[in-house]
Design an enzyme around this catalytic site. Sequence first.
Site, PDB file in Angstrom:
ATOM      1  CB  THR A 128      -0.889  -0.002   1.262  1.00  0.00           C
ATOM      2  OG1 THR A 128      -1.536   1.258   1.389  1.00  0.00           O
ATOM      3  CG2 THR A 128      -0.076  -0.236   2.534  1.00  0.00           C
ATOM      4  CG  ASP A 129      -1.111   5.043  -0.953  1.00  0.00           C
ATOM      5  OD1 ASP A 129      -1.665   4.455   0.005  1.00  0.00           O
ATOM      6  OD2 ASP A 129      -1.701   5.910  -1.636  1.00  0.00           O
ATOM      7  CD  GLU A 130      -3.285   3.605   4.606  1.00  0.00           C
ATOM      8  OE1 GLU A 130      -3.021   3.497   5.811  1.00  0.00           O
ATOM      9  OE2 GLU A 130      -4.439   3.628   4.150  1.00  0.00           O
ATOM     10  CE1 TYR A 177      -3.314  -2.556   5.736  1.00  0.00           C
ATOM     11  CE2 TYR A 177      -3.252  -0.203   5.241  1.00  0.00           C
ATOM     12  CZ  TYR A 177      -3.289  -1.524   4.807  1.00  0.00           C
ATOM     13  OH  TYR A 177      -3.299  -1.807   3.465  1.00  0.00           O
ATOM     14  CE  LYS A 224       0.096  -4.558   3.007  1.00  0.00           C
ATOM     15  NZ  LYS A 224      -0.329  -5.891   2.475  1.00  0.00           N
ATOM     16  CG  ASN A 282     -11.789  11.923   2.890  1.00  0.00           C
ATOM     17  OD1 ASN A 282     -11.248  11.324   1.966  1.00  0.00           O
ATOM     18  ND2 ASN A 282     -11.399  11.793   4.148  1.00  0.00           N
TER      19      ASN A 282
HETATM   20  P1  NAD Z   1      -9.758  -7.175   2.297  1.00  0.00           P
HETATM   21  O1  NAD Z   1      -9.770  -6.895   3.762  1.00  0.00           O
HETATM   22  O2  NAD Z   1     -10.970  -6.879   1.492  1.00  0.00           O
HETATM   23  O3  NAD Z   1      -9.422  -8.702   2.041  1.00  0.00           O
HETATM   24  C1  NAD Z   1      -8.406  -9.376   2.753  1.00  0.00           C
HETATM   25  C2  NAD Z   1      -8.567 -10.866   2.501  1.00  0.00           C
HETATM   26  O4  NAD Z   1      -7.523 -11.539   3.215  1.00  0.00           O
HETATM   27  C3  NAD Z   1      -9.897 -11.429   3.011  1.00  0.00           C
HETATM   28  O5  NAD Z   1     -10.441 -12.312   2.051  1.00  0.00           O
HETATM   29  C4  NAD Z   1      -9.504 -12.185   4.275  1.00  0.00           C
HETATM   30  O6  NAD Z   1     -10.352 -13.286   4.554  1.00  0.00           O
HETATM   31  C5  NAD Z   1      -8.086 -12.622   3.934  1.00  0.00           C
HETATM   32  N1  NAD Z   1      -7.288 -12.837   5.153  1.00  0.00           N
HETATM   33  C6  NAD Z   1      -7.171 -11.982   6.212  1.00  0.00           C
HETATM   34  N2  NAD Z   1      -6.380 -12.534   7.161  1.00  0.00           N
HETATM   35  C7  NAD Z   1      -5.988 -13.753   6.678  1.00  0.00           C
HETATM   36  C8  NAD Z   1      -5.158 -14.795   7.186  1.00  0.00           C
HETATM   37  N3  NAD Z   1      -4.587 -14.700   8.396  1.00  0.00           N
HETATM   38  N4  NAD Z   1      -4.945 -15.887   6.421  1.00  0.00           N
HETATM   39  C9  NAD Z   1      -5.527 -15.991   5.193  1.00  0.00           C
HETATM   40  N5  NAD Z   1      -6.347 -15.056   4.678  1.00  0.00           N
HETATM   41  C10 NAD Z   1      -6.569 -13.940   5.400  1.00  0.00           C
HETATM   42  O7  NAD Z   1      -8.478  -6.410   1.733  1.00  0.00           O
HETATM   43  P2  NAD Z   1      -8.262  -5.658   0.334  1.00  0.00           P
HETATM   44  O8  NAD Z   1      -8.730  -4.274   0.470  1.00  0.00           O
HETATM   45  O9  NAD Z   1      -8.748  -6.524  -0.745  1.00  0.00           O
HETATM   46  O10 NAD Z   1      -6.655  -5.605   0.320  1.00  0.00           O
HETATM   47  C11 NAD Z   1      -5.908  -6.692  -0.227  1.00  0.00           C
HETATM   48  C12 NAD Z   1      -4.431  -6.362  -0.137  1.00  0.00           C
HETATM   49  O11 NAD Z   1      -4.171  -5.171  -0.866  1.00  0.00           O
HETATM   50  C13 NAD Z   1      -3.935  -6.109   1.276  1.00  0.00           C
HETATM   51  O12 NAD Z   1      -2.652  -6.637   1.395  1.00  0.00           O
HETATM   52  C14 NAD Z   1      -3.900  -4.585   1.391  1.00  0.00           C
HETATM   53  O13 NAD Z   1      -2.919  -4.164   2.307  1.00  0.00           O
HETATM   54  C15 NAD Z   1      -3.541  -4.203  -0.037  1.00  0.00           C
HETATM   55  N6  NAD Z   1      -4.014  -2.876  -0.488  1.00  0.00           N
HETATM   56  C16 NAD Z   1      -5.324  -2.518  -0.335  1.00  0.00           C
HETATM   57  C17 NAD Z   1      -5.761  -1.288  -0.831  1.00  0.00           C
HETATM   58  C18 NAD Z   1      -7.202  -0.848  -0.740  1.00  0.00           C
HETATM   59  O14 NAD Z   1      -7.518   0.302  -1.070  1.00  0.00           O
HETATM   60  N7  NAD Z   1      -8.132  -1.683  -0.314  1.00  0.00           N
HETATM   61  C19 NAD Z   1      -4.841  -0.439  -1.464  1.00  0.00           C
HETATM   62  C20 NAD Z   1      -3.509  -0.834  -1.562  1.00  0.00           C
HETATM   63  C21 NAD Z   1      -3.109  -2.080  -1.095  1.00  0.00           C
HETATM   64  O1  DAU Z   2      -4.116   4.090   0.519  1.00  0.00           O
HETATM   65  C1  DAU Z   2      -4.351   2.712   0.438  1.00  0.00           C
HETATM   66  C2  DAU Z   2      -5.195   2.278   1.625  1.00  0.00           C
HETATM   67  O2  DAU Z   2      -6.506   2.787   1.394  1.00  0.00           O
HETATM   68  C3  DAU Z   2      -5.234   0.773   1.811  1.00  0.00           C
HETATM   69  O3  DAU Z   2      -3.941   0.308   2.098  1.00  0.00           O
HETATM   70  C4  DAU Z   2      -6.192   0.392   2.930  1.00  0.00           C
HETATM   71  O4  DAU Z   2      -6.298  -1.014   3.026  1.00  0.00           O
HETATM   72  C5  DAU Z   2      -7.556   0.973   2.618  1.00  0.00           C
HETATM   73  O5  DAU Z   2      -8.444   0.705   3.672  1.00  0.00           O
HETATM   74  C6  DAU Z   2      -7.462   2.483   2.377  1.00  0.00           C
HETATM   75  O6  DAU Z   2      -7.163   3.193   3.611  1.00  0.00           O
HETATM   76  P1  DAU Z   2      -7.914   4.553   4.016  1.00  0.00           P
HETATM   77  O7  DAU Z   2      -7.818   4.708   5.469  1.00  0.00           O
HETATM   78  O8  DAU Z   2      -7.454   5.686   3.161  1.00  0.00           O
HETATM   79  O9  DAU Z   2      -9.424   4.173   3.524  1.00  0.00           O
HETATM   80  P2  DAU Z   2     -10.848   4.385   4.235  1.00  0.00           P
HETATM   81  O10 DAU Z   2     -11.882   4.007   3.228  1.00  0.00           O
HETATM   82  O11 DAU Z   2     -10.914   3.762   5.580  1.00  0.00           O
HETATM   83  O12 DAU Z   2     -10.904   5.973   4.440  1.00  0.00           O
HETATM   84  C7  DAU Z   2     -10.775   6.860   3.338  1.00  0.00           C
HETATM   85  C8  DAU Z   2     -10.828   8.278   3.895  1.00  0.00           C
HETATM   86  O13 DAU Z   2     -12.153   8.532   4.371  1.00  0.00           O
HETATM   87  C9  DAU Z   2      -9.918   8.517   5.074  1.00  0.00           C
HETATM   88  O14 DAU Z   2      -9.428   9.849   5.040  1.00  0.00           O
HETATM   89  C10 DAU Z   2     -10.830   8.344   6.293  1.00  0.00           C
HETATM   90  C11 DAU Z   2     -12.159   8.854   5.766  1.00  0.00           C
HETATM   91  N1  DAU Z   2     -13.366   8.226   6.360  1.00  0.00           N
HETATM   92  C12 DAU Z   2     -13.445   6.864   6.341  1.00  0.00           C
HETATM   93  C13 DAU Z   2     -14.554   6.228   6.872  1.00  0.00           C
HETATM   94  C14 DAU Z   2     -14.650   4.709   6.876  1.00  0.00           C
HETATM   95  C15 DAU Z   2     -14.396   9.008   6.875  1.00  0.00           C
HETATM   96  O15 DAU Z   2     -14.314  10.258   6.855  1.00  0.00           O
HETATM   97  N2  DAU Z   2     -15.490   8.375   7.385  1.00  0.00           N
HETATM   98  C16 DAU Z   2     -15.606   7.014   7.420  1.00  0.00           C
HETATM   99  O16 DAU Z   2     -16.630   6.491   7.936  1.00  0.00           O
END
Ligand code: NAD
Ligand code: DAU
Length: 348
Positions: free
Chosen positions: A131-133, A156, A160, A255
């Site tokens: 992730t970019d975080e 988190y 990562k 946001n």
């Molecule tokens: P998600 O939470 O939707 O899915 C995670 C999956 O991993 C689920 O299916 C869960 O059951 C499985 N999992 C969790 N713990 C596990 C364990 N101990 N063993 C086996 N499986 C397990 O997550 P996502 O948003 O699809 O993110 C997927 C990947 O991409 C993550 O590594 C996350 O850090 C990365 N990522 C997410 C975002 C985003 O915006 N969502 C952006 C950049 C990177």
């Molecule tokens: O940047 C990549 C990341 O993006 C991934 O690595 C993470 O897995 C993914 O969850 C996401 O993280 P964020 O914290 O940016 O996403 P989230 O959807 O939780 O929040 C987006 C923005 O909105 C953040 O500034 C927090 C705000 N927010 C979020 C929620 C859930 C609110 O204001 N209200 C809310 O209820």
Amino acid sequence: MKNILITGGAGFIGSHVVRLFVNTYPNYNIFNLDALTYAGNLENITDIADASNYTFIKGDIKDIGFINSLFQKHQFDRVIHLAAESHVDRSITNPNAFIETNVLGTANLLNAFRDLWLGNFDDKLFYHVSTDEVYGSLGKTGLFVETTPYDPQSPYAASKAASDHIVRSFGNTYQMPFVISNCSNNYGANQFPEKLIPLFIHNIKNNKPLPVYGDGNYTRDWLYVEDHAKAIDLIFHKGKVTETYNIGGFNEWTNLNLIHLLCEQLDKKLDQPKGTAAKLITYVKDRAGHDRRYAIDATKLSEELGWKPSVTFEEGLSKTVDWYLENSVWLNNVTSGTYKKYYKKMYG
Ligand code: NAD
Ligand code: DAU
């Protein structure tokens, strides 16, 4: 014939990656390993469940004995590792769950992969999805590039970042071929409604408040999930080993601006007077340690591998809203916990 392990393939991004690989590469055996936590949902991938090149395995990457025997049994040539605890707010209330899965779970996979192929890594690859975080928070200007120093701010992000470092250390120490990509915020179908966009769509549909953290002027760079999956495919096949690729949409939104666009789209699609959804906006207590701004420079990926996003944000968001409105059974099951009862019955 290659045996490819994809972890976390029942989750949001993983399900799109698994579908793309199963449909595009009939000559690969795709194994989807997922623990089916609250975020894992087999309803995300019912369309490919019976494909001849696909196997689902329920299992936990934290279980070292299970992981070692799985690698010995299936001799995975390549791994795409997505399984993780992924929600920042949950990492604030329970950091250890993130350290256990994201750090130790990743280390278990790396150890098993190393033990299987050490000394003979030809054509093998460990692809770590990150992730970019990990780069921390930006000021008003500037973009994250691949060489930006790590500065993670939430448990988190720190988990990562740790996993990225461990992957690189295995490359350096054991000459294990790896690649890492760091992506910005994804949106699209099948995202668990704890994240901003699906949560707000669900709440607008159900006339519930839209909880905006702090002043709402936090900035994120948004990418359509299918474009992330295509970038992973490209990097998996054409990326240079030991390299890092940033993936992002060059698409920054505060946001509040995003929420107003979402509200406008939902007012139209739900056929309700303009301004109805926006009335639900409610300012709430800020997230602890909230990162102010993320923005990715994806130039390396586009210049070296020719990748670019396929949709504008307005198009992608519109497709996403349509998906949630058309899939109310999926949304209801996820929010009511029906699917959890199903898993309990199926898998104990
Ligand atoms: P998600 O939470 O939707 O899915 C995670 C999956 O991993 C689920 O299916 C869960 O059951 C499985 N999992 C969790 N713990 C596990 C364990 N101990 N063993 C086996 N499986 C397990 O997550 P996502 O948003 O699809 O993110 C997927 C990947 O991409 C993550 O590594 C996350 O850090 C990365 N990522 C997410 C975002 C985003 O915006 N969502 C952006 C950049 C990177
Ligand atoms: O940047 C990549 C990341 O993006 C991934 O690595 C993470 O897995 C993914 O969850 C996401 O993280 P964020 O914290 O940016 O996403 P989230 O959807 O939780 O929040 C987006 C923005 O909105 C953040 O500034 C927090 C705000 N927010 C979020 C929620 C859930 C609110 O204001 N209200 C809310 O209820």
